[in-house]
Structures are given as C-alpha cells and as structure tokens.
Motif scaffolding. Structure first.
Motif, short mmCIF file in Angstrom:
data_model
loop_
_atom_site.label_atom_id
_atom_site.label_comp_id
_atom_site.label_asym_id
_atom_site.label_seq_id
_atom_site.Cartn_x
_atom_site.Cartn_y
_atom_site.Cartn_z
N ASP A 33 0.83 -1.22 0.00
CA ASP A 33 0.00 0.00 0.00
C ASP A 33 0.86 1.26 0.00
OD1 ASP A 33 -2.16 -1.72 0.10
OD2 ASP A 33 -2.60 -1.36 2.22
N ALA A 34 1.93 1.24 0.81
CA ALA A 34 2.82 2.41 0.88
C ALA A 34 3.51 2.64 -0.46
CB ALA A 34 3.86 2.21 1.98
N ASN A 35 3.99 1.56 -1.09
CA ASN A 35 4.67 1.71 -2.39
C ASN A 35 3.71 2.20 -3.46
OD1 ASN A 35 7.22 1.00 -1.51
ND2 ASN A 35 6.95 -1.18 -1.93
N GLU A 36 2.46 1.74 -3.42
CA GLU A 36 1.47 2.22 -4.39
C GLU A 36 1.18 3.70 -4.19
OE1 GLU A 36 -1.91 -0.42 -4.22
OE2 GLU A 36 -0.75 -2.06 -5.10
N ALA A 37 1.11 4.13 -2.93
CA ALA A 37 0.87 5.55 -2.64
C ALA A 37 2.05 6.39 -3.15
CB ALA A 37 0.69 5.76 -1.13
N LEU A 38 3.25 5.87 -3.01
CA LEU A 38 4.43 6.60 -3.52
C LEU A 38 4.41 6.68 -5.04
CD1 LEU A 38 7.21 5.19 -1.16
CD2 LEU A 38 6.30 7.52 -1.20
N THR A 69 11.23 4.66 -0.95
CA THR A 69 10.95 3.24 -1.15
C THR A 69 11.93 2.39 -0.33
OG1 THR A 69 10.10 3.69 -3.36
CG2 THR A 69 10.69 1.41 -2.87
N GLU A 70 13.19 2.84 -0.26
CA GLU A 70 14.18 2.13 0.56
C GLU A 70 13.82 2.21 2.05
OE1 GLU A 70 18.03 3.71 -0.43
OE2 GLU A 70 17.99 2.83 -2.45
N VAL A 71 13.34 3.39 2.49
CA VAL A 71 12.92 3.55 3.89
C VAL A 71 11.75 2.61 4.18
CG1 VAL A 71 11.87 5.15 5.55
CG2 VAL A 71 13.75 5.92 4.10
N VAL A 72 10.80 2.55 3.24
CA VAL A 72 9.64 1.66 3.39
C VAL A 72 10.10 0.22 3.54
CG1 VAL A 72 7.66 0.68 2.14
CG2 VAL A 72 7.95 3.16 2.25
N GLN A 73 11.07 -0.20 2.72
CA GLN A 73 11.57 -1.57 2.79
C GLN A 73 12.26 -1.84 4.13
OE1 GLN A 73 10.95 -4.12 0.60
NE2 GLN A 73 11.82 -5.32 2.28
N LYS A 74 13.05 -0.87 4.61
CA LYS A 74 13.73 -1.04 5.90
C LYS A 74 12.72 -1.18 7.04
CE LYS A 74 18.14 1.12 4.85
NZ LYS A 74 18.84 2.38 4.75
N GLN A 75 11.67 -0.35 7.00
CA GLN A 75 10.62 -0.43 8.03
C GLN A 75 9.93 -1.80 7.99
OE1 GLN A 75 9.62 1.75 10.40
NE2 GLN A 75 11.12 3.30 9.86
N THR A 76 9.68 -2.28 6.76
CA THR A 76 9.03 -3.58 6.58
C THR A 76 9.91 -4.69 7.13
OG1 THR A 76 7.94 -2.75 4.59
CG2 THR A 76 8.02 -5.14 4.87
N ASP A 77 11.20 -4.65 6.79
CA ASP A 77 12.14 -5.66 7.29
C ASP A 77 12.19 -5.66 8.81
OD1 ASP A 77 12.67 -6.32 4.66
OD2 ASP A 77 14.58 -5.24 4.57
N ALA A 78 12.20 -4.46 9.39
CA ALA A 78 12.25 -4.35 10.85
C ALA A 78 10.98 -4.95 11.47
CB ALA A 78 12.40 -2.89 11.27
N GLY A 79 9.82 -4.67 10.87
CA GLY A 79 8.55 -5.22 11.37
C GLY A 79 8.53 -6.74 11.30
N ILE A 80 9.01 -7.30 10.19
CA ILE A 80 9.03 -8.75 10.02
C ILE A 80 10.01 -9.38 11.01
CG2 ILE A 80 9.76 -10.59 8.42
CD1 ILE A 80 8.26 -9.00 6.24
N SER A 81 11.12 -8.71 11.25
CA SER A 81 12.10 -9.20 12.23
C SER A 81 11.48 -9.23 13.64
CB SER A 81 13.32 -8.29 12.20
OG SER A 81 14.19 -8.61 13.24
N GLN A 82 10.68 -8.20 13.96
CA GLN A 82 10.02 -8.17 15.26
C GLN A 82 9.00 -9.30 15.37
OE1 GLN A 82 9.12 -3.75 15.26
NE2 GLN A 82 9.41 -4.13 17.44
N VAL A 83 8.27 -9.59 14.29
CA VAL A 83 7.32 -10.71 14.30
C VAL A 83 8.07 -12.00 14.61
CG1 VAL A 83 5.83 -12.17 12.86
CG2 VAL A 83 5.59 -9.68 12.76
N ASP A 84 9.23 -12.20 13.94
CA ASP A 84 10.04 -13.40 14.19
C ASP A 84 10.44 -13.50 15.66
OD1 ASP A 84 9.91 -14.34 11.58
OD2 ASP A 84 11.77 -13.36 10.97
N ASP A 85 10.87 -12.37 16.24
CA ASP A 85 11.29 -12.36 17.64
C ASP A 85 10.13 -12.71 18.58
OD1 ASP A 85 13.79 -11.61 16.76
OD2 ASP A 85 13.58 -9.49 17.33
N THR A 141 9.97 13.66 -6.48
CA THR A 141 10.90 13.42 -7.59
C THR A 141 11.26 11.94 -7.65
OG1 THR A 141 12.85 13.78 -6.24
CG2 THR A 141 11.89 15.74 -7.27
N GLU A 142 11.93 11.54 -8.75
CA GLU A 142 12.41 10.16 -8.89
C GLU A 142 13.34 9.79 -7.73
OE1 GLU A 142 12.23 7.54 -11.02
OE2 GLU A 142 10.83 8.38 -12.47
N ASP A 143 14.25 10.71 -7.39
CA ASP A 143 15.21 10.45 -6.31
C ASP A 143 14.49 10.26 -4.97
OD1 ASP A 143 17.29 10.59 -8.06
OD2 ASP A 143 17.86 12.67 -7.56
N ASP A 144 13.51 11.14 -4.70
CA ASP A 144 12.72 11.01 -3.46
C ASP A 144 12.01 9.66 -3.45
OD1 ASP A 144 13.46 13.47 -2.49
OD2 ASP A 144 11.63 14.51 -3.17
#
Length: 185
Positions: free
Chosen positions: A134-139, A157-173, A149-152
C-alpha cells in the motif's frame, strides 16, 4: 507528503505487531495465564459482561486460575460461559469460587500449539507486506502526480523496505519467544 506515507506505514506495522502480541497472549502455554479469559463474556442480568467485570480473576499458582465472583448468584453463569468457551479446561465450582486447573501439556500438544503460533506469525508477516505494498502504491501515485521526484521516490521506497524488514524481524522475535514459552516443560 511522502513523510505521511512512511508515518502511516510505521503506525500500521506497530498495530499489526500489537495485534500479534494480543493474539499470542490468548494461546495456552504450560502456565496458567489470565489473558486466556479476556474474550469471555458472562450473562449478567441479561447483559453480556466481561468476566473481569463480575469477578476477580487470579493466578495464585503456575497451573491454576481462580475466579471469585462479587455476587454468588453469578457463579453458575460464569461456569456456563467457561464451558461454552471450550478452553479445554474443566471449571471446578466449589460454591464460593471457580478453579481452573491447567493440566500439563503433552509434547505432541506443545508442538501443535507451536505450529499455531508460527501460523499466526506468518499471517502477521503477510499483513506487514500488504502494508508495504500500500505504501509503495501511494508513492507511485505521488511520483505520477509529480508531488515527489524520482530520487525522493527511490529514497523513500528504501525507507519503506527497511521499516518492513524491521517489522518482520520483530514478528520473528515475538513468535520465537512464544514458541520457547510453549515448549517449556
């Protein structure tokens, strides 16, 4: 504008993690936990009332929960609600209070419960990935409408991925910790 996407993503991931913690509290382990009774409603003068609203609920021993109603007249209704809840525990009514003795779990039952915990974890990982989508579609919409801009877009998108990875890591924990608790004898 794009900061809103990241803030919303983080908020939704936090809600997903909180939901997982709440669901796993209800999962039965070898120890008695009063959280297993959170969803139980008792018919109190015709009104479905939370168990904690009509009685004091305690866990005086690791394998026992006691429920002492504030009015003795509610004892039968509490017992009925506990039986209908199918907790796998037989309520014992002594006329004053209800005791819920937790029998020790068999190894096979522990493994089944651990599988259920893993499944709940997987479901919550899927929910987090859906939030990322949903976040990537909004972007993409913001990029198309030239609000970023393209750069933004790439950076966020990289920040979104990092947040997602952190959330999934917390689920694992969270899941690992609960599995350990379930498998403890």
């Amino acid at each position: 504008m794009s900061g809103d996407v990241v803030a919303e993503l983080k908020g939704r991931i936090d809600k997903t993690l909180e939901d997982l913690r709440r669901e796993l509290q209800k999962v039965r382990t070898g120890r008695a936990s009063t959280a297993i009774l959170d969803g139980i409603r008792v018919d109190y003068y015709g009104t479905p009332t939370p168990l904690s609203g009509v009685a004091s609920v305690n866990s005086p021993e690791p394998r026992l929960i006691t429920i002492k109603p504030w009015e003795k007249s509610v004892l039968k209704e509490i017992e009925k609600a506990l039986r209908e809840a199918n907790l796998g525990i037989n309520p014992m009514n002594d006329g004053e209070m209800i005791r819920l003795p937790f029998p020790p779990l068999t190894e096979e039952r522990r493994k089944d419960i651990a599988k259920q915990v893993k499944t709940k974890g997987e479901d919550h990982k899927v929910a987090i990935r859906n939030v990322r989508r949903d976040a990537n579609e909004a972007l993409k919409v913001q990029l198309k409408d030239k609000k970023i801009t393209e750069d933004d877009h790439k950076r966020i998108t990289e920040v979104v991925q990092k947040q997602t990875d952190a959330g999934i890591s917390q689920v694992d924990d969270i899941v690992k910790k609960k599995e350990k608790e379930v498998m403890e004898v």
